[in-house]
Design a protein around this motif. Structure first.
Motif, PDB file in Angstrom:
ATOM      1  N   VAL A 175      23.261   9.986  31.687  1.00 23.60           N
ATOM      2  CA  VAL A 175      22.632   8.784  31.143  1.00 23.60           C
ATOM      3  C   VAL A 175      23.557   7.574  31.233  1.00 23.60           C
ATOM      4  CG1 VAL A 175      21.035  10.018  29.626  1.00 23.60           C
ATOM      5  CG2 VAL A 175      23.292   9.339  28.760  1.00 23.60           C
ATOM      6  N   GLY A 176      24.614   7.685  32.008  1.00 26.50           N
ATOM      7  CA  GLY A 176      25.460   6.531  32.286  1.00 26.50           C
ATOM      8  C   GLY A 176      26.208   5.987  31.098  1.00 26.50           C
ATOM      9  N   ALA A 210      24.243   4.917  39.585  1.00 27.44           N
ATOM     10  CA  ALA A 210      23.163   5.042  38.615  1.00 27.44           C
ATOM     11  C   ALA A 210      23.456   6.219  37.683  1.00 27.44           C
ATOM     12  CB  ALA A 210      21.837   5.267  39.341  1.00 27.44           C
ATOM     13  N   PRO A 211      22.849   6.264  36.516  1.00 25.25           N
ATOM     14  CA  PRO A 211      23.038   7.407  35.625  1.00 25.25           C
ATOM     15  C   PRO A 211      22.687   8.715  36.338  1.00 25.25           C
ATOM     16  CG  PRO A 211      21.913   5.650  34.468  1.00 25.25           C
ATOM     17  CD  PRO A 211      21.982   5.233  35.910  1.00 25.25           C
ATOM     18  N   LYS A 230      16.693   7.066  35.633  1.00 26.69           N
ATOM     19  CA  LYS A 230      16.549   5.681  35.193  1.00 26.69           C
ATOM     20  C   LYS A 230      17.057   5.461  33.771  1.00 26.69           C
ATOM     21  CE  LYS A 230      12.624   4.627  38.207  1.00 26.69           C
ATOM     22  NZ  LYS A 230      11.215   4.150  38.273  1.00 26.69           N
ATOM     23  N   LYS A 232      19.349   4.948  30.853  1.00 28.15           N
ATOM     24  CA  LYS A 232      20.741   4.525  30.759  1.00 28.15           C
ATOM     25  C   LYS A 232      21.111   4.270  29.307  1.00 28.15           C
ATOM     26  CE  LYS A 232      22.166   1.566  33.788  1.00 28.15           C
ATOM     27  NZ  LYS A 232      22.294   0.278  34.498  1.00 28.15           N
ATOM     28  N   ILE A 234      24.718   3.172  28.253  1.00 20.97           N
ATOM     29  CA  ILE A 234      26.143   2.900  28.415  1.00 20.97           C
ATOM     30  C   ILE A 234      26.771   2.567  27.063  1.00 20.97           C
ATOM     31  CG2 ILE A 234      25.765   0.467  29.012  1.00 20.97           C
ATOM     32  CD1 ILE A 234      28.216   0.831  30.951  1.00 20.97           C
ATOM     33  N   GLU A 250      28.411  -3.221  34.241  1.00 20.26           N
ATOM     34  CA  GLU A 250      27.019  -3.656  34.340  1.00 20.26           C
ATOM     35  C   GLU A 250      26.916  -5.177  34.440  1.00 20.26           C
ATOM     36  OE1 GLU A 250      24.753  -1.381  34.703  1.00 20.26           O
ATOM     37  OE2 GLU A 250      26.009   0.333  34.170  1.00 20.26           O
ATOM     38  N   GLU A 464      19.290   0.059  26.893  1.00 20.89           N
ATOM     39  CA  GLU A 464      20.230   0.578  27.884  1.00 20.89           C
ATOM     40  C   GLU A 464      21.625   0.770  27.298  1.00 20.89           C
ATOM     41  OE1 GLU A 464      20.166  -1.843  31.391  1.00 20.89           O
ATOM     42  OE2 GLU A 464      18.238  -1.026  32.041  1.00 20.89           O
TER      43      GLU A 464
END
Length: 474
Positions: A175-176, A210-211, A230, A232, A234, A250, A464
């Motif tokens: 999930v980044g 990408a995650p 998709k 995310k 962070i 980002e 996000e």
């Protein structure tokens, strides 16, 4: 937390990886390692303990011992790494950053159905990097193995691998929560946690993974093995605390975010009519300083460094595992500027307030040096949940957190049903929390950044961002 850096190029990359890894030293002080692949020597690996000396002193002779057109390095929280693994996938070097919360279950499951084994470290613990490798090895290729491992792991897992073909494989956690940045130069590609580490070495950023994305990198090519997802999340603490000021995640620079964050805090104080007649604004150094500069710029109150952190020999104080050591180091690092403290009303911005132990000692230190009053601002909201995804505020109990402890004292366990109210300065519960912490820490006033304010300062959609430690939302 930890961080890594790797290069795949046409020429020897070990020296550049040495410098790139050193630029991640602010992310950990426990273990560090490097690995490289050379067509004649094959895979090489070196690991050192860096608890009592910095990375660069332990690895300064690395170019005499290691060569390779593909190399990587890691600053590690706990586990010695990179590891060299031999399996059906071939021989490879692997380094991992993140947290595995279900390691005991994964180890038991692996041992029960495979009849395998793990090297045991002191105390019987298992190296989590070896566990990740064991999961990867359950599949017939790196793509499927890494994807399988990330789905099995509860927590966070980003990784770098050097294959026995000399390519570099990188994967961002699913999930980044942590950044993984891909860059290029004329004859090489680079993967890094900190953006400035690659740009300083002449690389131009291509993009952030990408995650969950998995890529295989060579000197002249980047192949996407898995496109990722998709969703995310962070980590917001990258901007408020962990990230180096020159880094950008980002598209958002850390230093500029901290200026904006301080400006939001100052506007909140203006609205509430707080902390009037303050002589100087200061930051609890070093990470609180840019937040304080933003506050001073917005409030028009002079910025001053009333005390300086002695950094030539002391590392970041949160890194030692023993609380007593953290407290002692924090105390020894603080050197006062008496003329800026005595008889002055001072407002400081700290990056966060976790347990409050070091902050209490800082406040006492300021009063001992003659401060008339000490006001404190936290650059993030009250921390209500110990982080289960990274190694920030990973307390043995949430009750180690000062905000939780105060809520329990004020209202008992029933108070935990009203965490949103306690976080909000405009509610009665929020005011009670701040007043109680002020009394504990001997502060003239206290305010926390709001969740809305920190999202505004970062400038990224809240959906996000990982904000778990503040509101418990995953």
């Amino acid at each position: 937390m930890g961080g890594f850096f790797g290069i795949a190029g046409t020429e020897d990359t070990v020296l550049d990886v040495f410098f790139g890894t050193d630029y991640h030293s602010h992310l950990g002080t426990r273990r560090a390692g490097m690995a490289a692949f050379d067509k004649e020597k094959g895979l090489q690996r070196e690991i050192h303990n860096i608890e009592n000396s910095p990375f660069r002193t332990k690895f300064e002779n690395i170019t005499e011992e290691m060569t390779g057109h593909t190399a990587m390095g890691i600053i590690s929280d706990y586990d010695p790494q990179p590891l060299l693994i031999r399996s059906d996938l071939g021989t490879y070097a692997i380094a991992v950053i993140g947290v595995i919360n279900n390691s005991a279950q994964l180890i038991d499951h692996y041992l029960s159905y495979s009849g395998g084994h793990f090297n045991s470290m002191t105390g019987g613990q298992i190296n989590n990097t070896e566990l990740v490798a064991a999961l990867i090895n359950q599949k017939s290729n790196f793509r499927d193995g890494i994807h399988f491992a990330q789905n099995e792991i509860e927590g966070t897992c980003s990784l770098l691998i050097i294959t026995d073909k000399g390519t570099l494989i990188a994967a961002r956690d699913k999930v980044g929560r942590l950044p993984v940045i891909l860059s290029k130069s004329e004859n090489a590609h680079c993967v890094t946690f900190e953006s400035f580490a690659s740009s300083k070495l002449g690389f131009e950023k291509i993009r952030e993974l990408a995650p969950g994305e998995i890529v295989e990198v060579s000197a002249d090519n980047v192949q996407t093995l898995y496109a990722g997802g998709k969703k995310k999340r962070i980590c917001s603490f990258l901007w408020t605390y962990y990230g180096y000021p020159t880094s950008t995640y980002e598209g958002v620079n850390v230093e500029l975010m901290r200026y904006r964050n301080g400006e939001v805090l100052a506007r909140t104080d203006r609205r509430l009519g707080n902390a009037e007649n303050v002589d100087y604004i200061g930051g609890v150094p070093d990470s609180g300083t840019p937040h304080a500069i933003g506050y001073a710029n917005e409030s028009k109150i002079p910025f001053a460094r009333a005390f300086i952190k002695y950094t030539p020999t002391w590392s970041r104080s949160f890194m030692p595992t023993k609380q007593a050591e953290r407290n002692k180091i924090a105390k020894m690092k603080q050197i006062p500027v008496h003329d800026l403290i005595k008889d002055k009303n001072l407002l400081f911005v700290d990056d966060s307030i976790v347990r409050g132990t070091q902050l209490r000692e800082t406040v006492e230190f300021l009063y001992d040096n003659g401060a008339a009053s000490v006001h404190m601002r936290s650059a993030c909201p009250p921390i209500m949940f110990g982080c289960k995804y990274l190694n920030f505020s990973r307390s043995t109990s949430d009750l180690d957190l000062i905000a939780r402890k105060v809520i329990l004292e004020l209202e008992g366990e029933a108070g935990f049903e009203h965490i949103d109210e306690y976080s909000d300065t405009d509610t009665q519960r929020g005011k009670a929390l701040r007043a109680a912490i002020c009394e504990k820490l001997h502060l003239a006033s206290l305010e926390f950044q709001s969740l809305k304010g920190i999202v505004e300062a970062i400038g990224i959609d809240e959906n996000e961002l990982c904000t778990y430690c503040w509101n418990g939302k995953e």
